[in-house]
Scaffold this motif. Structure first.
Motif, PDB file in Angstrom:
ATOM      1  N   ARG A  98      -4.486   2.903  -0.662  1.00 56.55           N
ATOM      2  CA  ARG A  98      -5.131   4.230  -1.030  1.00 56.55           C
ATOM      3  C   ARG A  98      -3.855   4.868  -1.916  1.00 56.55           C
ATOM      4  NH1 ARG A  98      -5.932   5.929   4.721  1.00 56.55           N
ATOM      5  NH2 ARG A  98      -7.792   4.547   5.229  1.00 56.55           N
ATOM      6  N   LEU A  99      -4.027   4.926  -3.347  1.00 55.83           N
ATOM      7  CA  LEU A  99      -3.134   5.571  -4.142  1.00 55.83           C
ATOM      8  C   LEU A  99      -3.562   6.925  -4.428  1.00 55.83           C
ATOM      9  CD1 LEU A  99      -2.131   2.348  -6.186  1.00 55.83           C
ATOM     10  CD2 LEU A  99      -1.469   3.088  -4.018  1.00 55.83           C
ATOM     11  N   GLU A 100      -2.567   7.906  -4.095  1.00 53.97           N
ATOM     12  CA  GLU A 100      -2.775   9.354  -4.449  1.00 53.97           C
ATOM     13  C   GLU A 100      -2.177   9.663  -5.933  1.00 53.97           C
ATOM     14  OE1 GLU A 100      -4.241  11.224  -2.227  1.00 53.97           O
ATOM     15  OE2 GLU A 100      -4.023   9.778  -0.840  1.00 53.97           O
ATOM     16  N   LYS A 101      -2.883  10.757  -6.482  1.00 49.89           N
ATOM     17  CA  LYS A 101      -2.662  11.045  -8.066  1.00 49.89           C
ATOM     18  C   LYS A 101      -1.090  11.154  -8.482  1.00 49.89           C
ATOM     19  CE  LYS A 101      -3.217  16.154  -7.554  1.00 49.89           C
ATOM     20  NZ  LYS A 101      -3.498  16.600  -6.323  1.00 49.89           N
ATOM     21  N   ASP A 102      -0.305  11.241  -7.310  1.00 53.14           N
ATOM     22  CA  ASP A 102       1.147  11.355  -7.601  1.00 53.14           C
ATOM     23  C   ASP A 102       1.872  10.069  -7.096  1.00 53.14           C
ATOM     24  OD1 ASP A 102       0.806  11.887  -5.049  1.00 53.14           O
ATOM     25  OD2 ASP A 102       2.278  13.607  -4.868  1.00 53.14           O
ATOM     26  N   PHE A 103       1.034   9.026  -7.024  1.00 55.66           N
ATOM     27  CA  PHE A 103       1.705   7.528  -6.662  1.00 55.66           C
ATOM     28  C   PHE A 103       2.865   7.407  -7.727  1.00 55.66           C
ATOM     29  CE2 PHE A 103       1.510   3.123  -6.999  1.00 55.66           C
ATOM     30  CZ  PHE A 103       2.131   2.757  -5.662  1.00 55.66           C
ATOM     31  N   ASN A 104       2.408   7.499  -8.903  1.00 52.89           N
ATOM     32  CA  ASN A 104       3.626   7.234  -9.936  1.00 52.89           C
ATOM     33  C   ASN A 104       5.076   7.956  -9.776  1.00 52.89           C
ATOM     34  OD1 ASN A 104       2.396   9.701 -10.773  1.00 52.89           O
ATOM     35  ND2 ASN A 104       2.754   8.919 -12.802  1.00 52.89           N
ATOM     36  N   ARG A 105       4.977   8.763  -8.993  1.00 56.53           N
ATOM     37  CA  ARG A 105       6.386   9.657  -8.827  1.00 56.53           C
ATOM     38  C   ARG A 105       6.893   9.251  -7.327  1.00 56.53           C
ATOM     39  NH1 ARG A 105       4.934  15.524  -8.271  1.00 56.53           N
ATOM     40  NH2 ARG A 105       7.150  15.878  -8.331  1.00 56.53           N
ATOM     41  N   SER A 106       6.628   7.920  -6.843  1.00 56.63           N
ATOM     42  CA  SER A 106       7.058   7.553  -5.648  1.00 56.63           C
ATOM     43  C   SER A 106       8.676   6.991  -5.801  1.00 56.63           C
ATOM     44  CB  SER A 106       6.268   6.279  -5.256  1.00 56.63           C
ATOM     45  OG  SER A 106       4.784   6.672  -4.693  1.00 56.63           O
ATOM     46  N   LYS A 107       9.417   7.371  -4.947  1.00 49.21           N
ATOM     47  CA  LYS A 107      10.947   6.786  -4.936  1.00 49.21           C
ATOM     48  C   LYS A 107      11.122   6.249  -3.928  1.00 49.21           C
ATOM     49  CE  LYS A 107      11.602   9.028  -9.048  1.00 49.21           C
ATOM     50  NZ  LYS A 107      11.475   8.132 -10.140  1.00 49.21           N
ATOM     51  N   PHE A 108      10.652   6.064  -2.779  1.00 43.55           N
ATOM     52  CA  PHE A 108      10.645   5.541  -1.612  1.00 43.55           C
ATOM     53  C   PHE A 108       9.657   4.718  -0.995  1.00 43.55           C
ATOM     54  CE2 PHE A 108      13.900   8.821  -1.760  1.00 43.55           C
ATOM     55  CZ  PHE A 108      15.129   7.992  -1.607  1.00 43.55           C
ATOM     56  N   ALA A 109       9.732   3.354  -0.491  1.00 46.06           N
ATOM     57  CA  ALA A 109       8.785   2.828   0.341  1.00 46.06           C
ATOM     58  C   ALA A 109       9.107   2.653   1.617  1.00 46.06           C
ATOM     59  CB  ALA A 109       8.029   1.662  -0.466  1.00 46.06           C
ATOM     60  N   LEU A 110       8.285   2.832   2.797  1.00 47.53           N
ATOM     61  CA  LEU A 110       8.530   2.338   4.116  1.00 47.53           C
ATOM     62  C   LEU A 110       7.693   1.065   4.289  1.00 47.53           C
ATOM     63  CD1 LEU A 110       9.525   2.698   7.062  1.00 47.53           C
ATOM     64  CD2 LEU A 110       7.725   4.312   7.416  1.00 47.53           C
ATOM     65  N   GLU A 111       8.471   0.012   4.716  1.00 47.14           N
ATOM     66  CA  GLU A 111       7.664  -1.379   5.170  1.00 47.14           C
ATOM     67  C   GLU A 111       7.569  -1.375   6.537  1.00 47.14           C
ATOM     68  OE1 GLU A 111       8.222  -5.604   3.330  1.00 47.14           O
ATOM     69  OE2 GLU A 111       9.649  -4.984   4.699  1.00 47.14           O
ATOM     70  N   ILE A 112       6.513  -1.865   7.364  1.00 46.51           N
ATOM     71  CA  ILE A 112       6.346  -2.028   8.656  1.00 46.51           C
ATOM     72  C   ILE A 112       5.750  -3.314   8.875  1.00 46.51           C
ATOM     73  CG2 ILE A 112       5.491  -1.435  10.881  1.00 46.51           C
ATOM     74  CD1 ILE A 112       5.525   1.672   9.720  1.00 46.51           C
ATOM     75  N   GLU A 113       6.327  -4.411   9.353  1.00 49.68           N
ATOM     76  CA  GLU A 113       5.808  -5.643   9.433  1.00 49.68           C
ATOM     77  C   GLU A 113       5.122  -5.830  11.213  1.00 49.68           C
ATOM     78  OE1 GLU A 113       8.938  -8.420   8.581  1.00 49.68           O
ATOM     79  OE2 GLU A 113       8.344  -8.100   6.266  1.00 49.68           O
ATOM     80  N   HIS A 114       4.210  -6.601  11.120  1.00 49.56           N
ATOM     81  CA  HIS A 114       3.471  -6.756  12.458  1.00 49.56           C
ATOM     82  C   HIS A 114       3.034  -8.261  12.298  1.00 49.56           C
ATOM     83  CE1 HIS A 114       2.835  -2.448  13.245  1.00 49.56           C
ATOM     84  NE2 HIS A 114       2.652  -2.537  11.789  1.00 49.56           N
ATOM     85  N   GLU A 115       3.007  -8.878  13.893  1.00 52.96           N
ATOM     86  CA  GLU A 115       1.926  -9.909  14.129  1.00 52.96           C
ATOM     87  C   GLU A 115       0.636  -9.284  14.400  1.00 52.96           C
ATOM     88  OE1 GLU A 115       3.474 -13.155  14.393  1.00 52.96           O
ATOM     89  OE2 GLU A 115       5.363 -12.352  13.504  1.00 52.96           O
ATOM     90  N   VAL A 116      -0.274 -10.314  14.106  1.00 47.58           N
ATOM     91  CA  VAL A 116      -1.747 -10.317  14.690  1.00 47.58           C
ATOM     92  C   VAL A 116      -1.752 -11.272  16.148  1.00 47.58           C
ATOM     93  CG1 VAL A 116      -4.112 -10.498  14.087  1.00 47.58           C
ATOM     94  CG2 VAL A 116      -2.518  -9.686  12.331  1.00 47.58           C
ATOM     95  N   THR A 117      -1.939 -10.840  17.057  1.00 51.94           N
ATOM     96  CA  THR A 117      -1.919 -11.300  18.394  1.00 51.94           C
ATOM     97  C   THR A 117      -3.229 -12.017  18.512  1.00 51.94           C
ATOM     98  OG1 THR A 117      -2.213  -9.315  19.507  1.00 51.94           O
ATOM     99  CG2 THR A 117      -0.144 -10.255  19.309  1.00 51.94           C
ATOM    100  N   PRO A 118      -3.392 -13.023  19.193  1.00 49.77           N
ATOM    101  CA  PRO A 118      -4.743 -13.799  19.539  1.00 49.77           C
ATOM    102  C   PRO A 118      -5.458 -12.799  20.255  1.00 49.77           C
ATOM    103  CG  PRO A 118      -3.050 -15.326  19.593  1.00 49.77           C
ATOM    104  CD  PRO A 118      -2.236 -14.015  19.447  1.00 49.77           C
ATOM    105  N   ILE A 119      -6.731 -12.605  19.810  1.00 43.22           N
ATOM    106  CA  ILE A 119      -7.752 -11.888  20.538  1.00 43.22           C
ATOM    107  C   ILE A 119      -9.129 -12.479  20.490  1.00 43.22           C
ATOM    108  CG2 ILE A 119      -6.771  -9.838  20.224  1.00 43.22           C
ATOM    109  CD1 ILE A 119      -8.608  -9.117  17.976  1.00 43.22           C
TER     110      ILE A 119
END
Length: 174
Positions: A98-119
């Motif tokens: 999902r990219l908003e109309k002001d996406f091109n003005r982004s100056k920072f990004a937050l990255e969160i990594e996860h494991e997918v656990t067996p289910i």
């Protein structure tokens, strides 16, 4: 769509201005690149002994694989090889972009990594944070490694900085 990222870990004493200059001079070269939805030139810096490391980690979102193949095999990726050596390219499948109309003005990004656990029964992966003030959200999964990564893009430094890794966006190619 397909996502691609290589994470170049750099020495603690590496001058990150080298990366800034590199992106300043060359970042525009991927503007309008074939099949590229966006490329975020991401850096993270080690500021003290509590932060992990210096890192240059461009994130690509491809609409089709043709542009990605062109980038990797027709000389463009050779610049990474000649500057940083052989890098493992992480590939993922976007679940949500999902990219908003002001996406091109982004100056920072937050990255969160996860494991997918067996289910026993698969369910769609969702964002872990309920954030509305970002310029874009991307969720990418990799069933080969059973991992997924969330990216939240911002115009200003995010408040949620304790839950993941914060990158500065040096340039956005679209």
């Amino acid at each position: 769509m397909i996502a691609m990222q290589y994470k170049i870990l750099l020495p603690d004493d590496y001058d990150m201005n080298i990366i800034r200059q590199r992106v300043s001079v060359n970042g525009y070269k991927t503007d309008g690149f074939q099949d590229l939805l966006f490329k975020a030139y991401l850096i993270a810096e080690k500021v003290d002994s509590t932060k992990s490391c210096n890192e240059y980690s461009p994130l690509y979102m491809w609409k089709e694989n043709g542009g990605m193949n062109k980038f990797i095999f027709e000389g463009y990726y050779d610049n990474i090889l000649s500057s940083f050596g052989w890098q493992k390219i992480n590939i993922g499948i976007p679940m949500t972009c999902r990219l908003e109309k002001d996406f091109n003005r982004s100056k920072f990004a937050l990255e969160i990594e996860h494991e997918v656990t067996p289910i026993q029964q698969m369910k769609a992966i969702n964002f872990s944070l309920d954030i509305d003030d970002c310029t874009g959200k991307v969720l990418i999964y990799n069933p080969d490694k059973w991992k997924y990564v969330e990216y939240y893009f911002y115009k200003d430094m995010p408040i949620e900085k304790t839950v993941g890794r914060i990158y500065k966006v040096l340039h956005l190619s679209q």
